[in-house]
Write a protein that holds these residues in place. Structure first.
Motif, mmCIF file in Angstrom:
data_model
loop_
_atom_site.group_PDB
_atom_site.id
_atom_site.type_symbol
_atom_site.label_atom_id
_atom_site.label_comp_id
_atom_site.label_asym_id
_atom_site.label_seq_id
_atom_site.Cartn_x
_atom_site.Cartn_y
_atom_site.Cartn_z
ATOM 1 N N MET A 64 -0.796 -49.707 6.955
ATOM 2 C CA MET A 64 0.114 -49.159 5.977
ATOM 3 C C MET A 64 1.083 -50.250 5.543
ATOM 4 N N SER A 65 1.361 -50.307 4.278
ATOM 5 C CA SER A 65 2.218 -51.362 3.742
ATOM 6 C C SER A 65 3.676 -51.145 4.148
ATOM 7 N N PRO A 66 4.455 -52.222 4.165
ATOM 8 C CA PRO A 66 5.859 -52.125 4.581
ATOM 9 C C PRO A 66 6.712 -51.405 3.527
ATOM 10 N N ILE A 67 7.892 -51.013 3.969
ATOM 11 C CA ILE A 67 8.855 -50.407 3.061
ATOM 12 C C ILE A 67 10.073 -51.308 2.958
ATOM 13 N N ASN A 68 10.760 -51.246 1.832
ATOM 14 C CA ASN A 68 11.993 -51.982 1.614
ATOM 15 C C ASN A 68 13.116 -50.953 1.609
ATOM 16 N N VAL A 69 14.064 -51.074 2.549
ATOM 17 C CA VAL A 69 15.136 -50.095 2.706
ATOM 18 C C VAL A 69 16.480 -50.750 2.416
ATOM 19 N N GLN A 70 17.303 -50.059 1.601
ATOM 20 C CA GLN A 70 18.677 -50.490 1.364
ATOM 21 C C GLN A 70 19.605 -49.312 1.595
ATOM 22 N N LEU A 71 20.690 -49.555 2.315
ATOM 23 C CA LEU A 71 21.712 -48.547 2.570
ATOM 24 C C LEU A 71 22.962 -48.954 1.809
ATOM 25 N N LYS A 72 23.524 -48.013 1.042
ATOM 26 C CA LYS A 72 24.709 -48.326 0.236
ATOM 27 C C LYS A 72 25.705 -47.183 0.348
ATOM 28 N N PRO A 73 26.948 -47.429 0.561
ATOM 29 C CA PRO A 73 27.507 -48.697 1.016
ATOM 30 C C PRO A 73 27.288 -48.873 2.519
ATOM 31 N N GLN A 74 27.433 -50.065 3.001
ATOM 32 C CA GLN A 74 27.296 -50.312 4.438
ATOM 33 C C GLN A 74 28.459 -49.686 5.209
ATOM 34 N N VAL A 75 29.620 -49.601 4.567
ATOM 35 C CA VAL A 75 30.779 -48.918 5.148
ATOM 36 C C VAL A 75 31.030 -47.690 4.281
ATOM 37 N N THR A 116 8.517 -48.566 -2.037
ATOM 38 C CA THR A 116 7.213 -48.651 -1.394
ATOM 39 C C THR A 116 6.132 -48.727 -2.466
ATOM 40 N N ASP A 117 4.993 -49.298 -2.128
ATOM 41 C CA ASP A 117 3.919 -49.434 -3.117
ATOM 42 C C ASP A 117 2.923 -48.281 -3.075
ATOM 43 N N GLN A 118 3.169 -47.288 -2.205
ATOM 44 C CA GLN A 118 2.266 -46.140 -2.149
ATOM 45 C C GLN A 118 3.024 -44.894 -1.711
ATOM 46 N N ALA A 119 2.509 -43.740 -2.073
ATOM 47 C CA ALA A 119 3.095 -42.479 -1.638
ATOM 48 C C ALA A 119 2.909 -42.346 -0.132
ATOM 49 N N ARG A 120 3.907 -41.769 0.521
ATOM 50 C CA ARG A 120 3.837 -41.564 1.968
ATOM 51 C C ARG A 120 4.908 -40.581 2.395
ATOM 52 N N GLU A 121 4.760 -40.078 3.592
ATOM 53 C CA GLU A 121 5.720 -39.153 4.167
ATOM 54 C C GLU A 121 6.431 -39.850 5.320
ATOM 55 N N LEU A 122 7.765 -39.738 5.341
ATOM 56 C CA LEU A 122 8.561 -40.375 6.381
ATOM 57 C C LEU A 122 9.507 -39.368 7.012
ATOM 58 N N ASN A 123 9.961 -39.692 8.208
ATOM 59 C CA ASN A 123 10.977 -38.912 8.905
ATOM 60 C C ASN A 123 12.216 -39.781 9.057
ATOM 61 N N GLU A 183 17.374 -44.385 11.433
ATOM 62 C CA GLU A 183 16.008 -44.762 11.798
ATOM 63 C C GLU A 183 15.037 -44.047 10.877
ATOM 64 N N ILE A 184 13.972 -44.757 10.515
ATOM 65 C CA ILE A 184 12.947 -44.193 9.649
ATOM 66 C C ILE A 184 11.599 -44.395 10.333
ATOM 67 N N PHE A 185 10.863 -43.287 10.479
ATOM 68 C CA PHE A 185 9.579 -43.285 11.168
ATOM 69 C C PHE A 185 8.485 -42.806 10.229
ATOM 70 N N ASN A 186 7.259 -43.261 10.471
ATOM 71 C CA ASN A 186 6.136 -42.665 9.748
ATOM 72 C C ASN A 186 5.732 -41.383 10.483
ATOM 73 N N THR A 187 4.743 -40.690 9.983
ATOM 74 C CA THR A 187 4.340 -39.417 10.585
ATOM 75 C C THR A 187 3.661 -39.578 11.946
ATOM 76 N N ASP A 188 3.330 -40.820 12.324
ATOM 77 C CA ASP A 188 2.781 -41.097 13.650
ATOM 78 C C ASP A 188 3.871 -41.530 14.628
ATOM 79 N N ALA A 189 5.138 -41.333 14.236
ATOM 80 C CA ALA A 189 6.310 -41.683 15.054
ATOM 81 C C ALA A 189 6.473 -43.185 15.261
ATOM 82 N N GLN A 190 5.879 -44.000 14.402
ATOM 83 C CA GLN A 190 6.058 -45.446 14.452
ATOM 84 C C GLN A 190 7.346 -45.790 13.712
#
Length: 88
Positions: free
Chosen positions: A1-12, A23-30, A71-78
């Motif tokens: 599965m391809s990586p994801i790019n995550v940004q959190l705004k604001p950090q504070v 992401t470059d493909q549809a997917r389900e995350l937790n 924390e962000i996990f895929n549906t396999d808890a990775q």
């Protein structure tokens, strides 16, 4: 599965913060938002589309100032992402 790019705004944050995932493909995350002691404060499932996806974790004004973990996990808890946000 391809990586994801995550940004959190604001950090504070004060009452909310935004999560943007590219992401470059549809997917389900937790998504899990935790205190530093590990207590789960929010947890939700997020169905992404290919491209940019944006959501917010809101109503956090009641939390005491300090550090929190997202924390962000895929549906396999990775674990795909782990990052810190700070409440001022």
């Amino acid at each position: 599965m391809s990586p994801i790019n995550v940004q959190l705004k604001p950090q504070v944050f004060y009452t909310h913060f935004t999560i943007e995932i590219i992401t470059d493909q549809a997917r389900e995350l937790n998504v899990v938002f935790r205190s530093v002691s590990g207590s789960i404060l929010r947890m939700f499932n997020w169905q992404l589309i290919a491209g940019a996806n944006v959501t917010a974790i809101q109503d956090l004004g009641h939390l005491l100032p300090g550090s929190f973990q997202l924390e962000i996990f895929n549906t396999d808890a990775q674990l795909l992402y782990s990052g810190e946000v700070v409440k001022d």
